[in-house]
Write a protein that holds these residues in place. Structure first.
Motif, PDB file in Angstrom:
ATOM      1  N   ILE A 275       0.827  -1.208   0.000  1.00 34.14           N
ATOM      2  CA  ILE A 275       0.000   0.000   0.000  1.00 34.14           C
ATOM      3  C   ILE A 275       0.859   1.256   0.000  1.00 34.14           C
ATOM      4  O   ILE A 275       0.528   2.267  -0.628  1.00 34.14           O
ATOM      5  CB  ILE A 275      -0.948  -0.020   1.215  1.00 34.14           C
ATOM      6  CG1 ILE A 275      -1.909  -1.218   1.108  1.00 34.14           C
ATOM      7  CG2 ILE A 275      -1.742   1.272   1.330  1.00 34.14           C
ATOM      8  CD1 ILE A 275      -2.821  -1.401   2.298  1.00 34.14           C
ATOM      9  N   SER A 276       1.980   1.210   0.670  1.00 33.26           N
ATOM     10  CA  SER A 276       2.837   2.394   0.782  1.00 33.26           C
ATOM     11  C   SER A 276       3.447   2.814  -0.548  1.00 33.26           C
ATOM     12  O   SER A 276       3.942   3.937  -0.689  1.00 33.26           O
ATOM     13  CB  SER A 276       3.957   2.132   1.792  1.00 33.26           C
ATOM     14  OG  SER A 276       4.749   1.023   1.379  1.00 33.26           O
ATOM     15  N   SER A 277       3.427   1.911  -1.558  1.00 31.76           N
ATOM     16  CA  SER A 277       4.009   2.250  -2.860  1.00 31.76           C
ATOM     17  C   SER A 277       2.998   2.891  -3.805  1.00 31.76           C
ATOM     18  O   SER A 277       3.364   3.304  -4.911  1.00 31.76           O
ATOM     19  CB  SER A 277       4.597   0.995  -3.511  1.00 31.76           C
ATOM     20  OG  SER A 277       3.571   0.069  -3.837  1.00 31.76           O
ATOM     21  N   ILE A 278       1.734   2.997  -3.380  1.00 35.42           N
ATOM     22  CA  ILE A 278       0.697   3.591  -4.230  1.00 35.42           C
ATOM     23  C   ILE A 278       0.709   5.110  -4.055  1.00 35.42           C
ATOM     24  O   ILE A 278       0.700   5.630  -2.934  1.00 35.42           O
ATOM     25  CB  ILE A 278      -0.696   3.023  -3.873  1.00 35.42           C
ATOM     26  CG1 ILE A 278      -0.712   1.499  -4.088  1.00 35.42           C
ATOM     27  CG2 ILE A 278      -1.780   3.677  -4.717  1.00 35.42           C
ATOM     28  CD1 ILE A 278      -1.979   0.823  -3.628  1.00 35.42           C
ATOM     29  N   ARG A 279       0.717   5.845  -5.170  1.00 39.60           N
ATOM     30  CA  ARG A 279       0.778   7.312  -5.103  1.00 39.60           C
ATOM     31  C   ARG A 279       0.146   7.918  -6.352  1.00 39.60           C
ATOM     32  O   ARG A 279      -0.168   7.214  -7.326  1.00 39.60           O
ATOM     33  CB  ARG A 279       2.221   7.775  -4.972  1.00 39.60           C
ATOM     34  CG  ARG A 279       3.103   7.380  -6.137  1.00 39.60           C
ATOM     35  CD  ARG A 279       4.510   7.915  -5.991  1.00 39.60           C
ATOM     36  NE  ARG A 279       5.372   7.497  -7.079  1.00 39.60           N
ATOM     37  CZ  ARG A 279       5.403   8.047  -8.280  1.00 39.60           C
ATOM     38  NH1 ARG A 279       4.568   9.062  -8.578  1.00 39.60           N
ATOM     39  NH2 ARG A 279       6.240   7.616  -9.209  1.00 39.60           N
ATOM     40  N   PHE A 280      -0.036   9.266  -6.319  1.00 35.23           N
ATOM     41  CA  PHE A 280      -0.527   9.993  -7.481  1.00 35.23           C
ATOM     42  C   PHE A 280       0.597  10.141  -8.501  1.00 35.23           C
ATOM     43  O   PHE A 280       1.791  10.150  -8.158  1.00 35.23           O
ATOM     44  CB  PHE A 280      -1.032  11.388  -7.079  1.00 35.23           C
ATOM     45  CG  PHE A 280      -2.256  11.343  -6.210  1.00 35.23           C
ATOM     46  CD1 PHE A 280      -3.422  10.744  -6.662  1.00 35.23           C
ATOM     47  CD2 PHE A 280      -2.249  11.923  -4.950  1.00 35.23           C
ATOM     48  CE1 PHE A 280      -4.561  10.719  -5.876  1.00 35.23           C
ATOM     49  CE2 PHE A 280      -3.379  11.892  -4.156  1.00 35.23           C
ATOM     50  CZ  PHE A 280      -4.540  11.285  -4.608  1.00 35.23           C
ATOM     51  N   LEU A 281       0.207  10.315  -9.772  1.00 38.53           N
ATOM     52  CA  LEU A 281       1.191  10.517 -10.830  1.00 38.53           C
ATOM     53  C   LEU A 281       1.519  12.001 -10.970  1.00 38.53           C
ATOM     54  O   LEU A 281       0.633  12.864 -10.929  1.00 38.53           O
ATOM     55  CB  LEU A 281       0.660   9.998 -12.166  1.00 38.53           C
ATOM     56  CG  LEU A 281       0.393   8.499 -12.277  1.00 38.53           C
ATOM     57  CD1 LEU A 281      -0.043   8.153 -13.701  1.00 38.53           C
ATOM     58  CD2 LEU A 281       1.621   7.679 -11.894  1.00 38.53           C
ATOM     59  N   THR A 282       2.790  12.270 -11.166  1.00 38.63           N
ATOM     60  CA  THR A 282       3.230  13.635 -11.459  1.00 38.63           C
ATOM     61  C   THR A 282       3.289  13.818 -12.970  1.00 38.63           C
ATOM     62  O   THR A 282       3.125  12.854 -13.743  1.00 38.63           O
ATOM     63  CB  THR A 282       4.609  13.877 -10.842  1.00 38.63           C
ATOM     64  OG1 THR A 282       5.550  12.986 -11.472  1.00 38.63           O
ATOM     65  CG2 THR A 282       4.590  13.629  -9.345  1.00 38.63           C
ATOM     66  N   ASP A 283       3.549  15.071 -13.399  1.00 38.04           N
ATOM     67  CA  ASP A 283       3.668  15.326 -14.833  1.00 38.04           C
ATOM     68  C   ASP A 283       4.823  14.533 -15.433  1.00 38.04           C
ATOM     69  O   ASP A 283       4.740  14.061 -16.578  1.00 38.04           O
ATOM     70  CB  ASP A 283       3.879  16.832 -15.067  1.00 38.04           C
ATOM     71  CG  ASP A 283       2.642  17.633 -14.707  1.00 38.04           C
ATOM     72  OD1 ASP A 283       1.529  17.043 -14.704  1.00 38.04           O
ATOM     73  OD2 ASP A 283       2.771  18.836 -14.419  1.00 38.04           O
ATOM     74  N   GLU A 284       5.882  14.387 -14.670  1.00 41.42           N
ATOM     75  CA  GLU A 284       7.019  13.605 -15.162  1.00 41.42           C
ATOM     76  C   GLU A 284       6.625  12.129 -15.347  1.00 41.42           C
ATOM     77  O   GLU A 284       7.049  11.481 -16.326  1.00 41.42           O
ATOM     78  CB  GLU A 284       8.200  13.711 -14.196  1.00 41.42           C
ATOM     79  CG  GLU A 284       8.844  15.081 -14.129  1.00 41.42           C
ATOM     80  CD  GLU A 284       8.034  16.065 -13.300  1.00 41.42           C
ATOM     81  OE1 GLU A 284       7.073  15.602 -12.615  1.00 41.42           O
ATOM     82  OE2 GLU A 284       8.338  17.269 -13.333  1.00 41.42           O
ATOM     83  N   ASP A 285       5.851  11.616 -14.400  1.00 40.47           N
ATOM     84  CA  ASP A 285       5.392  10.220 -14.517  1.00 40.47           C
ATOM     85  C   ASP A 285       4.531  10.036 -15.755  1.00 40.47           C
ATOM     86  O   ASP A 285       4.661   9.038 -16.487  1.00 40.47           O
ATOM     87  CB  ASP A 285       4.589   9.815 -13.279  1.00 40.47           C
ATOM     88  CG  ASP A 285       5.426   9.776 -12.016  1.00 40.47           C
ATOM     89  OD1 ASP A 285       6.626   9.458 -12.125  1.00 40.47           O
ATOM     90  OD2 ASP A 285       4.882  10.072 -10.935  1.00 40.47           O
ATOM     91  N   ILE A 286       3.653  10.999 -16.005  1.00 36.41           N
ATOM     92  CA  ILE A 286       2.751  10.897 -17.158  1.00 36.41           C
ATOM     93  C   ILE A 286       3.548  10.888 -18.452  1.00 36.41           C
ATOM     94  O   ILE A 286       3.273  10.080 -19.358  1.00 36.41           O
ATOM     95  CB  ILE A 286       1.734  12.057 -17.135  1.00 36.41           C
ATOM     96  CG1 ILE A 286       0.763  11.866 -15.956  1.00 36.41           C
ATOM     97  CG2 ILE A 286       0.967  12.131 -18.451  1.00 36.41           C
ATOM     98  CD1 ILE A 286      -0.196  13.022 -15.747  1.00 36.41           C
ATOM     99  N   GLU A 287       4.531  11.738 -18.555  1.00 31.53           N
ATOM    100  CA  GLU A 287       5.357  11.757 -19.760  1.00 31.53           C
ATOM    101  C   GLU A 287       6.120  10.450 -19.925  1.00 31.53           C
ATOM    102  O   GLU A 287       6.307   9.962 -21.047  1.00 31.53           O
ATOM    103  CB  GLU A 287       6.327  12.945 -19.695  1.00 31.53           C
ATOM    104  CG  GLU A 287       5.668  14.299 -19.799  1.00 31.53           C
ATOM    105  CD  GLU A 287       4.865  14.467 -21.085  1.00 31.53           C
ATOM    106  OE1 GLU A 287       5.360  14.003 -22.150  1.00 31.53           O
ATOM    107  OE2 GLU A 287       3.755  15.015 -21.038  1.00 31.53           O
ATOM    108  N   ARG A 288       6.571   9.900 -18.811  1.00 30.91           N
ATOM    109  CA  ARG A 288       7.297   8.613 -18.871  1.00 30.91           C
ATOM    110  C   ARG A 288       6.367   7.465 -19.287  1.00 30.91           C
ATOM    111  O   ARG A 288       6.754   6.602 -20.085  1.00 30.91           O
ATOM    112  CB  ARG A 288       7.925   8.345 -17.500  1.00 30.91           C
ATOM    113  CG  ARG A 288       8.692   7.045 -17.394  1.00 30.91           C
ATOM    114  CD  ARG A 288       9.656   7.085 -16.211  1.00 30.91           C
ATOM    115  NE  ARG A 288       8.954   7.457 -14.984  1.00 30.91           N
ATOM    116  CZ  ARG A 288       8.412   6.575 -14.140  1.00 30.91           C
ATOM    117  NH1 ARG A 288       8.486   5.272 -14.411  1.00 30.91           N
ATOM    118  NH2 ARG A 288       7.819   6.978 -13.026  1.00 30.91           N
ATOM    119  N   PHE A 289       5.159   7.456 -18.784  1.00 28.92           N
ATOM    120  CA  PHE A 289       4.219   6.363 -19.084  1.00 28.92           C
ATOM    121  C   PHE A 289       3.688   6.445 -20.507  1.00 28.92           C
ATOM    122  O   PHE A 289       3.220   5.450 -21.060  1.00 28.92           O
ATOM    123  CB  PHE A 289       3.054   6.376 -18.099  1.00 28.92           C
ATOM    124  CG  PHE A 289       3.435   5.941 -16.706  1.00 28.92           C
ATOM    125  CD1 PHE A 289       4.604   5.238 -16.464  1.00 28.92           C
ATOM    126  CD2 PHE A 289       2.622   6.245 -15.621  1.00 28.92           C
ATOM    127  CE1 PHE A 289       4.960   4.853 -15.188  1.00 28.92           C
ATOM    128  CE2 PHE A 289       2.960   5.859 -14.344  1.00 28.92           C
ATOM    129  CZ  PHE A 289       4.139   5.166 -14.120  1.00 28.92           C
TER     130      PHE A 289
END
Length: 422
Positions: A275-289
């Motif tokens: 559970i501790s690894s679940i988080r919101f996505l940042t703009d950097e994450d979105i670009e990476r995905f």
């Protein structure tokens, strides 16, 4: 007369007494009779092997081959020989009427049991022949043959006692009626097995070759035989389980036949996400995905919808939790949905999804629910293993962690880390 041939030799030529000549004549006749019977039996067998085997080999049907396999002609020859013996007894034992009475009774009983064995070979041949046809290959034919043979053996036993004692058959049948309660108790399992065999055949609940599971009795494998008293199951560890036939109607079991004839075999397995690894996505994450091909279109479309919503409602995005957001866990679920939908070994016409189950102390279960096109055990396991190999390897690309209890090495490393900090 031929039955007096040796008598005349002993009486007239050897001048033996009357009584001695009669007894020696009987002994000589019996020896000749046994030798002739043995030679006649061998002759029948020889004719059967040479002639009937050649005839069976030339025919297109397998029924005659099965007759030979089940020794039908051999049993028939025994019946014929015993009938010949029965007809010659009166001539051989003409001087011994009392002995003739007992010999006649014994021969009659032998004929009865020889006929039973002949009928059994016919029934076995019919069963084996029906087993080669598609309509009957998976039916419990052994049960019907066995119940028929039980009835025949009962009739043969009663008839034998009637012949042996010289009492009318009706008296034994009357005594059998009074003894019926005891017989029902003795043959309880047989009767229950027969009724169950009929129910199994009519309702088509189990066939030979079906994979069934009866956890109560430790049975998990293929049905290899259904007879009057038991169901023989070859378990997957190559052991054999024998279960009473009536348990198929009185107890619950699982039959996997419908799975084998359906479009796929179900995959239902989960991995635990910390559970501790679940988080919101940042703009950097979105670009990476966006670089991940399976979800590139989804990420682009979803991020545009989220941004449009947040702008419309003037959401303060200096704090990430405000407004609408994408999460790495949700994105990973969408990735798995697309991955399963593009997997060649998954039946796309059946239900498939990845779903989040109720959180546990060890994390959140992320379950894959789909149906593999491969239904054979080994191939099915390989398909499922390949899918979860991919899942476990791809978790880290979404900054997620799979829960795993710490090992002794992990604990030792943690202690060394803490010690170095001090």
């Amino acid at each position: 007369m031929l039955n007096k041939f040796f008598y005349r030799i002993f009486k007239d030529q050897l001048s033996l007494s009357e009584a001695l000549a009669i007894h020696l004549n009987l002994l000589a006749n019996l020896i000749v009779f046994v030798l002739l019977g043995y030679l006649l039996f061998k002759l029948f067998r020889y004719i059967g092997r040479k002639t009937l085997h050649k005839m069976a080999a030339k025919t297109s049907t397998s029924f005659d081959d099965l007759l030979i396999k089940n020794k039908t002609f051999l049993n028939l020859s025994r019946v014929v020989i015993l009938i010949i013996v029965y007809n010659l007894l009166k001539e051989i034992l003409v001087d011994f009427p009392n002995l003739f009475t007992y010999a006649e009774r014994i021969t009659t009983i032998a004929i009865i049991f020889a006929i039973i064995w002949f009928i059994h070979s016919i029934l076995s041949t019919t069963k084996d022949f029906l087993r080669t046809t598609p309509a009957f290959k998976d039916k419990p034919l052994e049960s019907y043959v066995q119940i028929f043979m039980v009835i025949l053996w009962i009739i043969a036993t009663i008839s034998s006692f009637s012949v042996l004692t010289g009492k009318p058959l009706i008296k034994f049948l009357t005594a059998l009626g009074a003894f019926s309660a005891v017989l029902l108790l003795i043959f309880k399992d047989t009767i229950l097995g027969f009724v169950s065999s009929i129910q199994v055949a009519v309702n088509d609940t189990v066939r030979i070759g079906d994979w069934i599971t009866m956890e109560k009795y430790g049975a998990d494998g293929d049905v290899v035989e259904i007879n009057l008293t038991s169901v023989i199951i070859r378990n997957f560890d190559n052991t054999i389980s024998s279960i009473p036939t009536y348990y198929l109607t009185s107890d619950s079991f699982r039959n996997w036949r419908t799975m084998n004839i359906s479009g796929g075999r179900r995959i239902k397995r989960a991995v635990l996400i910390k559970i501790s690894s679940i988080r919101f996505l940042t703009d950097e994450d979105i670009e990476r995905f966006k670089k991940i091909e399976l979800i590139s279109e989804y990420i682009t479309k979803s991020s545009e919808e989220v941004n449009a919503y947040n702008k419309k409602h003037n959401v303060d995005k200096s704090v990430l939790i405000n407004g609408r957001n994408l999460t790495n866990f949700g994105t990973f679920r969408i990735y798995l949905d697309h991955y399963i939908q593009n997997h060649p070994k998954i039946n796309q016409d059946m239900l498939l999804m990845s779903r989040q189950l109720e959180p546990t102390p060890n994390g959140i279960p992320l379950e894959i629910y789909a149906f593999s096109r491969e239904k054979v055990w080994t191939e099915y396991e390989r398909v499922m293993a390949n899918i979860f190999d991919h899942i476990l390897a791809s978790v880290k690309y979404f900054d997620l962690e799979v829960f795993q209890n710490p090992s002794s090495i992990d604990i030792a490393n943690l202690k060394e880390t803490k010690a170095s900090e001090y």
